[in-house]
Design a protein around this motif. Structure first.
Motif, PDB file in Angstrom:
ATOM      1  N   ALA A  21      14.366 -20.114 -50.653  1.00 13.40           N
ATOM      2  CA  ALA A  21      13.218 -20.943 -51.037  1.00 13.40           C
ATOM      3  C   ALA A  21      13.660 -22.145 -51.871  1.00 13.40           C
ATOM      4  O   ALA A  21      13.138 -23.271 -51.713  1.00 13.40           O
ATOM      5  N   ILE A  22      14.639 -21.960 -52.757  1.00 16.22           N
ATOM      6  CA  ILE A  22      15.121 -23.069 -53.591  1.00 16.22           C
ATOM      7  C   ILE A  22      15.816 -24.137 -52.738  1.00 16.22           C
ATOM      8  O   ILE A  22      15.610 -25.346 -52.933  1.00 16.22           O
ATOM      9  N   ALA A  25      13.168 -26.005 -50.890  1.00 18.51           N
ATOM     10  CA  ALA A  25      12.438 -26.884 -51.804  1.00 18.51           C
ATOM     11  C   ALA A  25      13.282 -28.072 -52.245  1.00 18.51           C
ATOM     12  O   ALA A  25      12.754 -29.163 -52.511  1.00 18.51           O
ATOM     13  N   ILE A  28      12.861 -31.062 -50.206  1.00 23.34           N
ATOM     14  CA  ILE A  28      11.586 -31.762 -50.407  1.00 23.34           C
ATOM     15  C   ILE A  28      11.674 -32.640 -51.647  1.00 23.34           C
ATOM     16  O   ILE A  28      11.431 -33.848 -51.587  1.00 23.34           O
ATOM     17  N   SER A  29      12.000 -32.007 -52.801  1.00 23.89           N
ATOM     18  CA  SER A  29      12.188 -32.784 -54.039  1.00 23.89           C
ATOM     19  C   SER A  29      12.850 -31.891 -55.073  1.00 23.89           C
ATOM     20  O   SER A  29      12.780 -30.654 -54.988  1.00 23.89           O
ATOM     21  N   SER A  30      13.447 -32.508 -56.051  1.00 22.53           N
ATOM     22  CA  SER A  30      14.108 -31.736 -57.108  1.00 22.53           C
ATOM     23  C   SER A  30      13.092 -31.001 -57.966  1.00 22.53           C
ATOM     24  O   SER A  30      13.356 -29.914 -58.477  1.00 22.53           O
ATOM     25  N   ALA A  32      10.236 -29.691 -56.966  1.00 21.23           N
ATOM     26  CA  ALA A  32       9.836 -28.492 -56.211  1.00 21.23           C
ATOM     27  C   ALA A  32      10.895 -27.409 -56.318  1.00 21.23           C
ATOM     28  O   ALA A  32      10.590 -26.210 -56.443  1.00 21.23           O
ATOM     29  N   ALA A  33      12.167 -27.807 -56.271  1.00 23.89           N
ATOM     30  CA  ALA A  33      13.258 -26.830 -56.363  1.00 23.89           C
ATOM     31  C   ALA A  33      13.241 -26.133 -57.716  1.00 23.89           C
ATOM     32  O   ALA A  33      13.427 -24.915 -57.814  1.00 23.89           O
ATOM     33  N   VAL A  36      10.273 -23.722 -57.828  1.00 26.95           N
ATOM     34  CA  VAL A  36      10.544 -22.495 -57.054  1.00 26.95           C
ATOM     35  C   VAL A  36      11.529 -21.605 -57.801  1.00 26.95           C
ATOM     36  O   VAL A  36      11.405 -20.371 -57.829  1.00 26.95           O
TER      37      VAL A  36
END
Length: 333
Positions: A21-22, A25, A28-30, A32-33, A36
């Motif tokens: 998941a990380i 994510a 997508i963007s830091s 979001a990471a 998560v």
């Protein structure tokens, strides 16, 4: 806890999902990471804490079970919460109660067995001691023939007494263990009474006692003829023994829609009131019991009758005698 293979597998799966998941994510963007990652750590931490709590509860149950195995069944592990652990605790408590009841029954049976062995030993000791003394006397070369005949006769009587005692105890043990299959035949009460009277007619003639029988020839009940005859014989022997010379024994029988009844009454000296509650107890000897009485005949009669859907009651009066009332109930659907 972490050495448990199930926990290792759980953490491995959750870690793999979190890393995946990380990584997704991160494309997508830091932000979001990072989000998560934080959520994943919280979930894994919560899972570890919950697992540790469950292990503590299971450890408590393990201690509780060890206490039970050591004989301490007074602990109460129940709670009023919902969930699998609560259900398990309540089930364990139910099993604990059941084990406690079984332990009490086993302890009671152990005490009864000890008492029975003690009673049997006492009953056998007296005739064995008597026979040992008479056997020593018989070995004397100068013993008169008349005494030799007398001692031999007494030894035979004692052997017959031991044989009857052992045979009766074996029968009682089979009845208690429910290994006897009582027959369910239609038994005419008149035939049963005639059978039961045969062994006591000679003692009655010797004592000059009379017998009267009253009842309809068609009265009957369902049961085992031979075993029921043995029960009635023991009751009749008790009546003959406690009725004086010239006394009378009366037997009446009848039936109705509910039961068949047999009443055996004598005009003997009666049974003391303090003895009445115990006369069907094994090896119990009342105040008026004869010297040779063992206290097992009425106990056997009670067991035989009770095993055939019957009951036996006794009433007694020092002036009127004793009355045994036997009822065999009809089969009710």
């Amino acid at each position: 806890m972490l050495r448990n293979r199930e926990n290792q597998m759980l953490l491995l799966v959750m870690g793999s999902i979190s890393i995946t998941a990380i990584v997704v994510a991160a494309f997508i963007s830091s932000v979001a990471a990072v989000f998560v990652f934080i959520v994943s750590m919280l979930l894994m931490g919560t899972s570890v804490l919950f697992t540790r709590w469950r292990y503590r509860e299971l450890a408590k149950l393990s201690v509780y079970l060890r206490e039970i195995s050591n004989g301490n069944d007074s602990l109460d592990v129940r709670d009023n919460h919902e969930g699998e652990l609560s259900i398990l605790k309540n089930d364990i408590y139910k099993v604990t109660l059941m084990l406690s009841e079984h332990r009490s029954l086993l302890q009671r049976d152990k005490i009864q067995l000890t008492d029975a062995i003690s009673d049997i030993s006492h009953q056998l000791k007296t005739p064995l001691t008597s026979m040992t003394v008479m056997a020593d006397l018989l070995s004397a070369p100068d013993l008169p023939p008349a005494k030799r005949t007398e001692f031999t006769h007494h030894i035979r009587i004692q052997l017959e007494r031991i044989d009857w005692l052992v045979s009766s105890l074996l029968k009682l043990s089979k009845i208690d263990a429910k290994t006897i299959q009582f027959k369910k035949d239609e038994i005419p009460v008149k035939n049963l009474i005639q059978k039961a009277l045969q062994p006591v007619m000679i003692p009655m003639d010797i004592k000059g006692q009379t017998i009267s029988i009253t009842g309809d020839d068609h009265v009957s009940f369902v049961g085992d003829f031979n075993w029921t005859a043995e029960a009635v014989i023991n009751i009749l022997k008790n009546g003959v023994e406690h009725t004086p010379e010239g006394g009378a024994i009366a037997i009446t029988f009848s039936e109705n829609a509910l039961f068949t009844e047999i009443v055996i009454a004598d005009n003997g000296k009666g049974i003391p009131k303090e003895d009445l509650p115990y006369i069907f107890k094994r090896f119990y000897k009342g105040k008026n019991a004869s010297e040779g009485s063992i206290g097992i005949g009425l106990a056997m009669a009670h067991s035989i009758i009770a095993s055939q859907n019957g009951v036996i009651d006794v009433t007694s009066d020092s002036e009127k005698g004793t009355q045994f009332r036997i009822k065999f109930y009809k089969h009710v659907i």
